[in-house]
Design a protein around this motif. Structure first.
Motif, short mmCIF file in Angstrom:
data_model
loop_
_atom_site.label_atom_id
_atom_site.label_comp_id
_atom_site.label_asym_id
_atom_site.label_seq_id
_atom_site.Cartn_x
_atom_site.Cartn_y
_atom_site.Cartn_z
N LEU A 323 2.12 -49.69 -50.87
CA LEU A 323 1.37 -48.54 -50.36
C LEU A 323 2.27 -47.35 -50.09
N MET A 324 3.47 -47.59 -49.55
CA MET A 324 4.36 -46.49 -49.21
C MET A 324 4.87 -45.76 -50.45
N TRP A 325 5.37 -46.50 -51.44
CA TRP A 325 5.98 -45.78 -52.56
C TRP A 325 4.94 -45.14 -53.46
N THR A 326 3.77 -45.76 -53.62
CA THR A 326 2.74 -45.15 -54.46
C THR A 326 2.14 -43.91 -53.80
N THR A 327 1.87 -44.00 -52.51
CA THR A 327 1.25 -42.85 -51.85
C THR A 327 2.24 -41.70 -51.67
N SER A 328 3.50 -41.99 -51.39
CA SER A 328 4.47 -40.90 -51.25
C SER A 328 4.72 -40.23 -52.61
N LEU A 329 4.68 -41.00 -53.69
CA LEU A 329 4.78 -40.39 -55.03
C LEU A 329 3.59 -39.49 -55.29
N GLY A 330 2.39 -39.97 -54.94
CA GLY A 330 1.20 -39.15 -55.13
C GLY A 330 1.24 -37.87 -54.31
N LEU A 331 1.70 -37.95 -53.07
CA LEU A 331 1.81 -36.75 -52.24
C LEU A 331 2.76 -35.74 -52.87
N THR A 332 3.87 -36.24 -53.42
CA THR A 332 4.83 -35.34 -54.07
C THR A 332 4.16 -34.56 -55.19
N ILE A 333 3.40 -35.25 -56.02
CA ILE A 333 2.76 -34.62 -57.18
C ILE A 333 1.74 -33.58 -56.75
N PHE A 334 0.87 -33.94 -55.83
CA PHE A 334 -0.26 -33.04 -55.51
C PHE A 334 0.16 -31.89 -54.61
N LEU A 335 1.15 -32.09 -53.76
CA LEU A 335 1.68 -30.95 -53.00
C LEU A 335 2.36 -29.95 -53.93
N ALA A 336 3.09 -30.47 -54.92
CA ALA A 336 3.73 -29.58 -55.90
C ALA A 336 2.69 -28.80 -56.69
N ILE A 365 -7.19 -35.41 -52.37
CA ILE A 365 -6.40 -36.55 -52.84
C ILE A 365 -5.21 -36.78 -51.90
N TYR A 366 -4.62 -35.68 -51.42
CA TYR A 366 -3.53 -35.80 -50.44
C TYR A 366 -3.99 -36.61 -49.23
N MET A 367 -5.16 -36.28 -48.67
CA MET A 367 -5.66 -36.97 -47.50
C MET A 367 -5.93 -38.44 -47.78
N VAL A 368 -6.48 -38.73 -48.95
CA VAL A 368 -6.73 -40.13 -49.32
C VAL A 368 -5.42 -40.90 -49.36
N LEU A 369 -4.42 -40.36 -50.03
CA LEU A 369 -3.14 -41.05 -50.17
C LEU A 369 -2.43 -41.18 -48.82
N PHE A 370 -2.44 -40.11 -48.04
CA PHE A 370 -1.77 -40.17 -46.73
C PHE A 370 -2.42 -41.22 -45.84
N THR A 371 -3.73 -41.26 -45.83
CA THR A 371 -4.45 -42.18 -44.95
C THR A 371 -4.29 -43.63 -45.39
N LEU A 372 -4.06 -43.84 -46.67
CA LEU A 372 -3.86 -45.20 -47.17
C LEU A 372 -2.45 -45.72 -46.92
N GLY A 373 -1.44 -44.85 -46.95
CA GLY A 373 -0.07 -45.34 -46.90
C GLY A 373 0.85 -44.66 -45.92
N VAL A 374 1.22 -43.42 -46.20
CA VAL A 374 2.24 -42.73 -45.41
C VAL A 374 1.83 -42.59 -43.95
N GLY A 375 0.54 -42.50 -43.66
CA GLY A 375 0.08 -42.37 -42.29
C GLY A 375 0.17 -43.64 -41.48
N PRO A 376 -0.48 -44.74 -41.91
CA PRO A 376 -0.50 -45.95 -41.07
C PRO A 376 0.72 -46.85 -41.17
N VAL A 377 1.35 -46.90 -42.35
CA VAL A 377 2.41 -47.90 -42.57
C VAL A 377 3.59 -47.78 -41.60
N PRO A 378 4.11 -46.57 -41.30
CA PRO A 378 5.25 -46.52 -40.37
C PRO A 378 4.96 -47.17 -39.02
N TRP A 379 3.74 -46.99 -38.49
CA TRP A 379 3.42 -47.57 -37.18
C TRP A 379 3.19 -49.07 -37.27
#
Length: 471
Positions: A323-336, A365-379
């Motif tokens: 979840l972390m590596w796929t969602t952070s990759l997606g965030l990179t693409i869509f923010l760019a 798409i950013y919100m979907v990816l963040f909510t699936l991985g980068v948001g919850p996984v660290p905690w």
């Protein structure tokens, strides 16, 4: 078929989900406080503002960022208190600064009072972020720990949606009153949550710990006895001496866990989530999307909540690393991509009307990816990766660094956008997420379904034979 349904119903540990949900209710209230700026900043500039004059750009940045600065105080309060009063009472006490913030915001007639309100909200948010993930981790069974932990983010996103949905259609005082009324329910809700079995055993209240385990596991006293004895053995082993800050680097595993959790907690903020949530209406207007800002924020809030409902279903199936590596990759693409769109629209002034849907689509798409991985996984990882002895200290440090990174970025994001263009600000966010992708794909271990002892063995690179030799 009926027998199968009954079996599945009995297997569903609703007591754990209820306790986790009640503990997480405060994050709904703080989510409203965090999302409050998006619909309220335009109203502070309007004729019905409670302020005597329109705030400047710098003052608006302080209004947004002071909540994140207040979050720094949360871990400083919870870490020293947690071993004395327990997780339950800390969670209940977060309602004090939360209600204070709504009260001050409701009576504010100057910027100074509004600043203090934002700091109070931030303090409550920081306390919750430092405590609720630990609470959930200590009441949950290993196989549903990730699902329960994801409820925390779900309630935050419901709070954002409420702020986005109510704010554009009511006055400044209407949204502020709604937040205060919802916060009034927090204390009675959390009154019904049990203290964690770990803390009860730590305090020598073994009979109470057994009763809580029986309720949470829906099992008999004899059935929970092995888990209770495991907690007793763990506490006897880990707490021969009181926890100290240097315990965090006493072993290779602790250093590795601290580095991972601090980096990912900072990545959570450096991905730009607070910037986007605090200034959603403003950003949707700046990047050139043709949909109204208020409608766009409501759409974003709905996406967050729907995705948060999916997160508990996938986090224990797909695992933390994937979840972390796929969602952070997606965030990179869509923010760019948003940065490219803004460059074409605002700098080169190309006609992009045919693709005006791109910014909103990318943000969705950013919100979907963040909510699936980068948001919850660290905690989730904070609750999973540390030995019991150092968990509170580590959680406090990770939370502190998270809020520090968030304060710096929310305070200066608008300055960067004003000086170098909104596209530059989005590209900086994309670079941060790209670094997170590389880190997650190469250095992040998988903790899905593992016990605390198994995670510690993995972090310390201990084999089964080495562990038996230590014994």
């Amino acid at each position: 078929m009926i027998d199968i349904f009954k079996t599945r119903l009995l297997a569903f540990k609703w007591e754990q989900y209820l306790a986790a949900s009640l503990a997480s209710y405060g994050s709904l209230c703080t989510g409203m406080a965090m999302g409050w700026t998006s619909p309220m900043l335009p109203q502070l500039r309007g004729p019905n503002s409670p302020l005597p004059r329109e705030p400047t750009l710098q003052e608006e940045s302080w209004i947004g960022s002071l909540l994140v600065l207040g979050g720094l105080f949360g871990p400083l309060l919870t870490v020293p208190l947690s071993k004395y009063i327990g997780r339950r009472w800390i969670i209940m006490s977060t309602n004090l600064p939360l209600l204070l913030g709504w009260l001050l915001a409701g009576v504010a007639t100057n910027l100074e009072t509004l600043y203090v309100a934002r700091l109070a909200w931030g303090c409550a948010t920081g306390m919750l972020f430092a405590t609720v993930p630990i609470y959930i981790g200590e009441i949950a069974e290993d196989k549903i720990r990730g699902s329960l932990s994801a409820l925390f983010l779900l309630f935050i996103n419901v709070g954002f949606l409420l702020a986005y949905a109510i704010g554009p259609f009511t006055s400044y005082w209407g949204l502020t009153a709604a937040g205060g009324i919802l916060s009034l329910f927090y204390l009675p809700f959390t009154w019904f949550i049990p203290e964690t079995p770990f803390f009860l055993v730590y305090k020598g209240r073994n009979d109470e710990a057994s009763e809580v385990l029986q309720k949470l596991r829906r099992a008999t006293k004899e059935a929970v006895q092995p888990e209770l004895e495991g907690l007793q053995a763990m506490i006897a082993r880990e707490f021969k001496v009181e926890p100290r800050i240097k315990d965090l680097w006493a072993s290779r595993g602790n250093v590795k866990a601290l580095g991972i959790c601090v980096f990912l907690a900072m990545l959570l903020q450096l991905s730009g989530i607070d910037v986007l949530l605090f200034y959603m209406e403003e950003l949707l207007a700046k990047v050139g999307t043709k949909i109204s800002a208020s409608d766009g924020t409501i759409i974003m809030g709905v996406v967050q909540v729907v995705t948060s409902c999916i997160t508990p279903l996938v986090v224990d199936r797909l695992g933390r690393k994937l979840l972390m590596w796929t969602t952070s990759l997606g965030l990179t693409i869509f923010l760019a991509l948003i940065g490219v769109y803004a460059l074409m629209d605002s700098y080169y002034q190309y006609d992009v009307s045919s693709v005006a849907f791109v910014p909103l689509l990318c943000l969705i798409i950013y919100m979907v990816l963040f909510t699936l991985g980068v948001g919850p996984v660290p905690w989730i990882l904070v609750a999973e990766m540390f030995p019991i002895k150092t968990k509170c200290l580590a959680s406090g440090i990770a939370s502190f660094m998270c809020w520090l990174a968030g304060f710096i970025w929310t305070r200066f994001f608008r300055d960067v956008a004003a000086s170098y263009g909104i596209y530059t600000a989005f590209w900086i966010l994309a670079v941060c997420c790209g670094i997170g992708f590389i880190f997650s794909a190469t250095l992040l271990p998988e903790t899905k379904g593992k016990t605390f002892d198994e995670i510690q063995d993995m972090l310390n690179n201990r084999t089964k034979e080495e562990k038996e030799g230590d014994v």
